[in-house]
Design a protein around this motif. Structure first.
Motif, PDB file in Angstrom:
ATOM      1  N   GLN A 151      31.460  34.057  22.054  1.00  0.00           N
ATOM      2  CA  GLN A 151      30.260  34.446  22.799  1.00  0.00           C
ATOM      3  C   GLN A 151      30.424  34.068  24.267  1.00  0.00           C
ATOM      4  OE1 GLN A 151      26.721  32.431  21.492  1.00  0.00           O
ATOM      5  NE2 GLN A 151      25.339  33.844  22.521  1.00  0.00           N
ATOM      6  N   VAL A 152      30.041  34.972  25.148  1.00  0.00           N
ATOM      7  CA  VAL A 152      29.991  34.687  26.581  1.00  0.00           C
ATOM      8  C   VAL A 152      28.530  34.388  26.914  1.00  0.00           C
ATOM      9  CG1 VAL A 152      30.484  35.518  28.904  1.00  0.00           C
ATOM     10  CG2 VAL A 152      31.945  36.213  27.006  1.00  0.00           C
ATOM     11  N   VAL A 153      28.230  33.151  27.231  1.00  0.00           N
ATOM     12  CA  VAL A 153      26.838  32.750  27.437  1.00  0.00           C
ATOM     13  C   VAL A 153      26.375  32.995  28.876  1.00  0.00           C
ATOM     14  CG1 VAL A 153      26.923  31.067  25.580  1.00  0.00           C
ATOM     15  CG2 VAL A 153      27.518  30.350  27.881  1.00  0.00           C
ATOM     16  N   HIS A 154      27.313  33.151  29.793  1.00  0.00           N
ATOM     17  CA  HIS A 154      26.975  33.507  31.173  1.00  0.00           C
ATOM     18  C   HIS A 154      28.180  34.190  31.796  1.00  0.00           C
ATOM     19  CE1 HIS A 154      26.516  32.949  35.562  1.00  0.00           C
ATOM     20  NE2 HIS A 154      25.232  33.121  35.283  1.00  0.00           N
ATOM     21  N   TYR A 155      27.946  35.232  32.581  1.00  0.00           N
ATOM     22  CA  TYR A 155      29.071  35.950  33.180  1.00  0.00           C
ATOM     23  C   TYR A 155      28.633  36.666  34.455  1.00  0.00           C
ATOM     24  CZ  TYR A 155      26.882  39.980  30.862  1.00  0.00           C
ATOM     25  OH  TYR A 155      25.990  40.925  30.440  1.00  0.00           O
ATOM     26  N   GLU A 156      29.634  36.984  35.267  1.00  0.00           N
ATOM     27  CA  GLU A 156      29.429  37.767  36.492  1.00  0.00           C
ATOM     28  C   GLU A 156      30.515  38.832  36.542  1.00  0.00           C
ATOM     29  OE1 GLU A 156      29.594  37.299  41.382  1.00  0.00           O
ATOM     30  OE2 GLU A 156      29.490  35.504  40.105  1.00  0.00           O
ATOM     31  N   LEU A 157      30.111  40.060  36.805  1.00  0.00           N
ATOM     32  CA  LEU A 157      31.049  41.177  36.913  1.00  0.00           C
ATOM     33  C   LEU A 157      31.130  41.636  38.366  1.00  0.00           C
ATOM     34  CD1 LEU A 157      29.837  43.328  33.861  1.00  0.00           C
ATOM     35  CD2 LEU A 157      31.495  41.450  33.851  1.00  0.00           C
ATOM     36  N   ASN A 158      32.302  42.148  38.758  1.00  0.00           N
ATOM     37  CA  ASN A 158      32.398  42.719  40.099  1.00  0.00           C
ATOM     38  C   ASN A 158      31.946  44.170  40.065  1.00  0.00           C
ATOM     39  OD1 ASN A 158      34.513  44.172  38.992  1.00  0.00           O
ATOM     40  ND2 ASN A 158      36.108  43.216  40.250  1.00  0.00           N
ATOM     41  N   GLN A 159      32.128  44.868  41.176  1.00  0.00           N
ATOM     42  CA  GLN A 159      31.631  46.239  41.273  1.00  0.00           C
ATOM     43  C   GLN A 159      32.348  47.207  40.339  1.00  0.00           C
ATOM     44  OE1 GLN A 159      33.292  44.558  43.517  1.00  0.00           O
ATOM     45  NE2 GLN A 159      34.603  45.810  44.842  1.00  0.00           N
ATOM     46  N   HIS A 160      33.510  46.773  39.807  1.00  0.00           N
ATOM     47  CA  HIS A 160      34.263  47.615  38.883  1.00  0.00           C
ATOM     48  C   HIS A 160      33.975  47.267  37.421  1.00  0.00           C
ATOM     49  CE1 HIS A 160      36.479  48.946  42.392  1.00  0.00           C
ATOM     50  NE2 HIS A 160      36.857  47.701  42.650  1.00  0.00           N
ATOM     51  N   GLY A 161      33.049  46.338  37.192  1.00  0.00           N
ATOM     52  CA  GLY A 161      32.727  45.936  35.835  1.00  0.00           C
ATOM     53  C   GLY A 161      33.718  44.959  35.235  1.00  0.00           C
ATOM     54  N   VAL A 162      34.516  44.316  36.075  1.00  0.00           N
ATOM     55  CA  VAL A 162      35.521  43.351  35.612  1.00  0.00           C
ATOM     56  C   VAL A 162      34.935  41.945  35.693  1.00  0.00           C
ATOM     57  CG1 VAL A 162      37.798  42.359  36.075  1.00  0.00           C
ATOM     58  CG2 VAL A 162      37.424  44.824  36.356  1.00  0.00           C
ATOM     59  N   PRO A 163      35.041  41.145  34.626  1.00  0.00           N
ATOM     60  CA  PRO A 163      34.505  39.777  34.677  1.00  0.00           C
ATOM     61  C   PRO A 163      35.272  38.913  35.676  1.00  0.00           C
ATOM     62  CG  PRO A 163      35.715  40.139  32.634  1.00  0.00           C
ATOM     63  CD  PRO A 163      35.592  41.462  33.291  1.00  0.00           C
ATOM     64  N   ILE A 164      34.527  38.292  36.587  1.00  0.00           N
ATOM     65  CA  ILE A 164      35.141  37.399  37.574  1.00  0.00           C
ATOM     66  C   ILE A 164      34.643  35.960  37.406  1.00  0.00           C
ATOM     67  CG2 ILE A 164      35.587  39.202  39.271  1.00  0.00           C
ATOM     68  CD1 ILE A 164      33.028  38.402  40.706  1.00  0.00           C
ATOM     69  N   ASP A 165      33.704  35.751  36.498  1.00  0.00           N
ATOM     70  CA  ASP A 165      33.210  34.409  36.201  1.00  0.00           C
ATOM     71  C   ASP A 165      32.611  34.453  34.798  1.00  0.00           C
ATOM     72  OD1 ASP A 165      32.343  31.655  37.661  1.00  0.00           O
ATOM     73  OD2 ASP A 165      30.755  32.284  36.300  1.00  0.00           O
ATOM     74  N   ALA A 166      32.979  33.493  33.973  1.00  0.00           N
ATOM     75  CA  ALA A 166      32.485  33.523  32.596  1.00  0.00           C
ATOM     76  C   ALA A 166      32.452  32.120  31.992  1.00  0.00           C
ATOM     77  CB  ALA A 166      33.368  34.423  31.728  1.00  0.00           C
ATOM     78  N   THR A 167      31.378  31.845  31.274  1.00  0.00           N
ATOM     79  CA  THR A 167      31.251  30.630  30.486  1.00  0.00           C
ATOM     80  C   THR A 167      31.196  31.041  29.021  1.00  0.00           C
ATOM     81  OG1 THR A 167      30.050  29.511  32.259  1.00  0.00           O
ATOM     82  CG2 THR A 167      29.868  28.573  30.051  1.00  0.00           C
ATOM     83  N   CYS A 168      32.092  30.488  28.208  1.00  0.00           N
ATOM     84  CA  CYS A 168      32.302  31.020  26.864  1.00  0.00           C
ATOM     85  C   CYS A 168      32.274  29.935  25.795  1.00  0.00           C
ATOM     86  CB  CYS A 168      33.660  31.733  26.805  1.00  0.00           C
ATOM     87  SG  CYS A 168      33.945  32.941  28.118  1.00  0.00           S
ATOM     88  N   LEU A 169      31.901  30.361  24.596  1.00  0.00           N
ATOM     89  CA  LEU A 169      31.940  29.503  23.414  1.00  0.00           C
ATOM     90  C   LEU A 169      32.716  30.219  22.317  1.00  0.00           C
ATOM     91  CD1 LEU A 169      28.214  28.287  23.187  1.00  0.00           C
ATOM     92  CD2 LEU A 169      30.175  26.958  23.991  1.00  0.00           C
ATOM     93  N   VAL A 170      33.638  29.505  21.699  1.00  0.00           N
ATOM     94  CA  VAL A 170      34.412  30.055  20.586  1.00  0.00           C
ATOM     95  C   VAL A 170      34.325  29.071  19.428  1.00  0.00           C
ATOM     96  CG1 VAL A 170      36.635  30.921  19.795  1.00  0.00           C
ATOM     97  CG2 VAL A 170      35.990  31.183  22.204  1.00  0.00           C
TER      98      VAL A 170
END
Length: 224
Positions: free
Chosen positions: A43-62
């Motif tokens: 699960q990605v609990v927080h994320y930021e995408l750039n203008q192309h929809g690519v994740p550039i920041d993510a906080t994750c739980l596995v």
């Protein structure tokens, strides 16, 4: 703008497929060292995408699950929590916590000062006694530094291992290697590593699917 790591046509996985991959592999190494833990959800609990929809920041739980515990015949859950980013200064710290010890490294992706010939790995170990009256008392800290005897840069080790597996597989088919039994062992080792890599990619895919579903927890199918 030309960086393939943040381009949908270059690497649409962004920071998850780059820095996140190493976080996942570290958890696999830790959780598989003394038990056969397998990934169950991501699960990605927080994320930021750039203008192309690519994740550039993510906080994750596995979430990983072990086989039945020998003592109580119950499965145990282990959690990987990590943050990876292209928008913050580089950090590469990992902390692994057990019931009586914890270990911390601050250069687990790119070895510190390797270009200058320093190949030593430095990590800190904390020993603690968990008692009813004193649940968080740290009894001793011990900084350890591994030996650098004969160690090559990690890229060299990677290609040496790759060559070893290729030669072993070729040797099984055309007897170019000297020892058939050794080739069999190397082949089995390579099969185990390929399963780890497959699970690693499954986790990355599940995290990307979590982003597509606005942070939903995604189940990871068992490997066949």
């Amino acid at each position: 703008a030309n960086n393939i790591r943040i381009s949908s046509s270059g690497d649409p996985l962004g920071c998850i497929g780059d820095l996140g991959w190493y976080n996942i592999r570290m958890a696999q190494l830790a959780f598989r060292s003394n038990c056969s833990a397998t990934a169950k959800s991501a699960q990605v609990v927080h994320y930021e995408l750039n203008q192309h929809g690519v994740p550039i920041d993510a906080t994750c739980l596995v979430t990983f699950e072990t086989d039945n515990d020998h003592d109580n015949n119950k499965k145990r859950t282990k959690i990987l929590s990590f943050h990876c980013s292209f928008v913050h200064p580089l950090t590469q710290t990992v902390s692994i916590h057990g019931s009586t010890k914890s270990i911390t490294m601050d250069d687990f992706v790119i070895p510190r000062d390797e270009e200058n010939g320093n190949k030593e790995l430095t990590f800190e170990v904390k020993y603690q006694s968990l008692t009813f009256a004193d649940l968080c008392s740290v009894h001793s800290n011990q900084a350890k530094e591994s030996s650098s005897d004969g160690r090559c840069p990690q890229e060299v080790v990677m290609w040496r291992n790759f060559s070893k597996y290729c030669r072993a597989y070729d040797g099984l088919s055309d007897n170019t290697n000297d020892d058939y039994d050794d080739n069999q062992k190397i082949k089995e080792e390579g099969k185990k590593l390929s399963n780890v890599s497959l699970e690693n990619q499954q986790i990355v895919d599940a995290l990307m699917e979590s982003i597509r579903q606005k942070g939903k927890k995604i189940c990871i199918p068992s490997q066949i």
